[in-house]
Design an enzyme around this catalytic site. Structure first.
Site, mmCIF file in Angstrom:
data_model
loop_
_atom_site.group_PDB
_atom_site.id
_atom_site.type_symbol
_atom_site.label_atom_id
_atom_site.label_comp_id
_atom_site.label_asym_id
_atom_site.label_seq_id
_atom_site.Cartn_x
_atom_site.Cartn_y
_atom_site.Cartn_z
ATOM 1 N N LYS A 1 2.511 -37.804 28.740
ATOM 2 C CA LYS A 1 1.311 -38.527 28.310
ATOM 3 C C LYS A 1 1.665 -39.758 27.482
ATOM 4 C CE LYS A 1 -0.776 -35.243 26.063
ATOM 5 N NZ LYS A 1 -0.108 -33.941 26.247
ATOM 6 N N ARG B 1 -8.696 -31.296 22.358
ATOM 7 C CA ARG B 1 -7.991 -30.127 22.890
ATOM 8 C C ARG B 1 -8.908 -28.924 23.027
ATOM 9 N NH1 ARG B 1 -1.714 -29.661 21.391
ATOM 10 N NH2 ARG B 1 -1.303 -31.870 21.115
ATOM 11 N N ARG C 1 14.030 -33.304 25.263
ATOM 12 C CA ARG C 1 13.462 -34.230 24.277
ATOM 13 C C ARG C 1 13.804 -33.765 22.855
ATOM 14 N NH1 ARG C 1 7.029 -35.418 24.337
ATOM 15 N NH2 ARG C 1 6.851 -33.637 22.961
ATOM 16 N N ARG D 1 12.168 -33.201 16.806
ATOM 17 C CA ARG D 1 10.906 -32.484 16.574
ATOM 18 C C ARG D 1 11.167 -30.987 16.618
ATOM 19 N NH1 ARG D 1 6.020 -34.744 20.187
ATOM 20 N NH2 ARG D 1 5.244 -32.685 19.622
ATOM 21 N N ARG E 1 3.046 -23.067 22.659
ATOM 22 C CA ARG E 1 2.171 -24.232 22.868
ATOM 23 C C ARG E 1 1.526 -24.202 24.258
ATOM 24 N NH1 ARG E 1 6.502 -28.419 21.397
ATOM 25 N NH2 ARG E 1 5.152 -30.086 22.119
#
Ligand code: IMP
Ligand code: MG
Length: 371
Positions: free
Chosen positions: A195, A270, A309, A315, A327
């Site tokens: 995204k 969300r 990532r 992160r 998640r």
């Protein structure tokens, strides 16, 4: 549902189903008090009043009869002033109490015609009840006995009322509004679907503001703001930040650029309640969500991407497979509902998110161009 389009015009939610129901209950109460000792004939004025009559008589707990007259005066959004009687009264009304049930009284031309029609019917009495009334336009010296809701002089649709025959089936009342100017897009997809990457490309191409909830939160966390500290406690566990915090932050973000061409919302909404809060907020500005564009990518491919990532981004929520799966669970149980939310508004567009970045941008652009 927020701003809707019927033929060439846009309408925004104005009076809810609930408010209508309350207004009708009050009307029924007043009419019952006056007429419970006799058997009135309720006459609905078609077409607009069919819903009102149905709901009104269902709440009316005393003896009554129900009938209809069909009149027509409107053409588009303007009263023509010429009333046509298409289906007249067949019953013998002599000595009876008649209560006219009107959906809306605007100029009063129709009402005048109604008084004409019943003038020589030798009624005991004629009473007028209208669900909606536009006091600023009403020009006649004619009595109206019961008024549900007085509204400003703006065209409305829904709950039986139409705009060129559309909109009668809507449960709520919508009011004519200006055409939305912004292109507001909810970019959607599971974590790792790309995204952020696509939003960066598309915001330039379409001159839109990109609001990434995740980025705004990470900025706040890095700078240890009040909001940041609060958000961190949830994000570290792989949980979503509570709605009210997120919504207020998003509103503030949108208000920073009031002249924007539009927004790409990334990571928001969300939940259904976030989506309707966003709709309400945009509606106040005469704007709406143009569409939800969802990247569709298989889950295993996503887990792979996220772990990759996590190696470089640092992160915490990208470095642990079980947190990532957590998640996805959140995503699947809560967020997938949004697909339905936007689909019922014909605003859902799924896009294949597997392939080269430029390929995916191309696919997304095809949808963006339409919105
Ligand atoms: P009037 O004769 O000008 O009072 O208009 C009455 C009729 O016009 C109503 O019975 C409706 O059919 C129609 N009308 C008036 N205002 C509206 C509106 O805002 N939306 C839809 N129809 C309306
Ligand atoms: Mg009418």
């Amino acid at each position: 549902m927020s701003i809707i389009k019927l033929h060439d015009k846009y309408f925004k939610k104005f009076i809810t189903e609930n408010q209508i129901e309350n207004a009708i209950s009050l009307l029924v109460k007043q009419v019952s008090e006056d007429l419970k000792d006799e058997t009135p004939i309720f006459i609905g004025i078609l077409n607009g009043s069919f819903m009102f009559v149905a709901d009104f008589v269902r709440k009316y707990n005393y003896n009554c009869e129900v009938s209809f007259v069909k009149l027509s005066s409107y053409n588009g959004t303007n009263s023509t002033g010429k009333i046509k009687q298409l289906v007249g009264v067949n019953e013998d009304l002599e000595g009876r109490t008649v209560v006219i049930l009107e959906d809306i009284i605007d100029t009063g031309n129709t009402l005048q015609e109604i008084y004409e029609i019943f003038k020589d019917k030798k009624l005991k009495q004629l009473k007028i009840a209208t669900l909606f009334f536009k006091p600023d336009v009403f020009k006649k010296e004619l009595p109206i006995d019961y008024i549900g809701i007085s509204i400003p002089d703006k065209f409305i649709v829904g709950y039986g009322l139409d705009y060129d025959n559309l909109g009668r089936n809507l449960a709520d009342i919508y009011q004519l509004t200006t055409e939305p100017k912004m292109k507001n897009i909810v970019l959607f997809g599971p974590p790792g679907a790309g995204k952020g990457t696509q939003a960066d490309l598309l915001k330039v191409k379409y001159n839109l503001e990109h609001i990434s909830t995740g980025e705004v939160f990470r900025y706040n966390i890095k700078n240890e703001t009040e909001l940041g500290k609060l958000a961190k406690s949830f994000m570290d566990k792989g949980d979503l930040v509570p709605d009210n915090v997120t919504i207020d932050m998003l509103k503030a973000e949108v208000d920073k650029t009031p002249d924007a061409n539009g927004f790409i919302f990334d990571g928001f909404p969300r939940t259904e309640s976030q989506a309707s809060a966003l709709d309400e907020f945009l509606e106040e500005k005469g704007e709406t969500i143009s569409g939800m564009v969802a990247l569709e990518v298989p889950e295993d491919l996503l887990v792979e991407r996220l772990l990759e990532r996590g190696k470089t981004s640092g992160r915490a929520d990208d470095q642990d497979e079980s947190k990532i799966r957590n998640r996805f669970n959140e995503y699947n149980t809560k967020t997938a509902i949004l697909k339905d939310y936007y689909q019922t508004q014909n605003k859902y567009f799924g896009v294949n998110g597997v392939g080269a970045i430029s390929e995916i941008t191309e696919r997304l652009s095809e949808v963006f161009d339409k919105l």
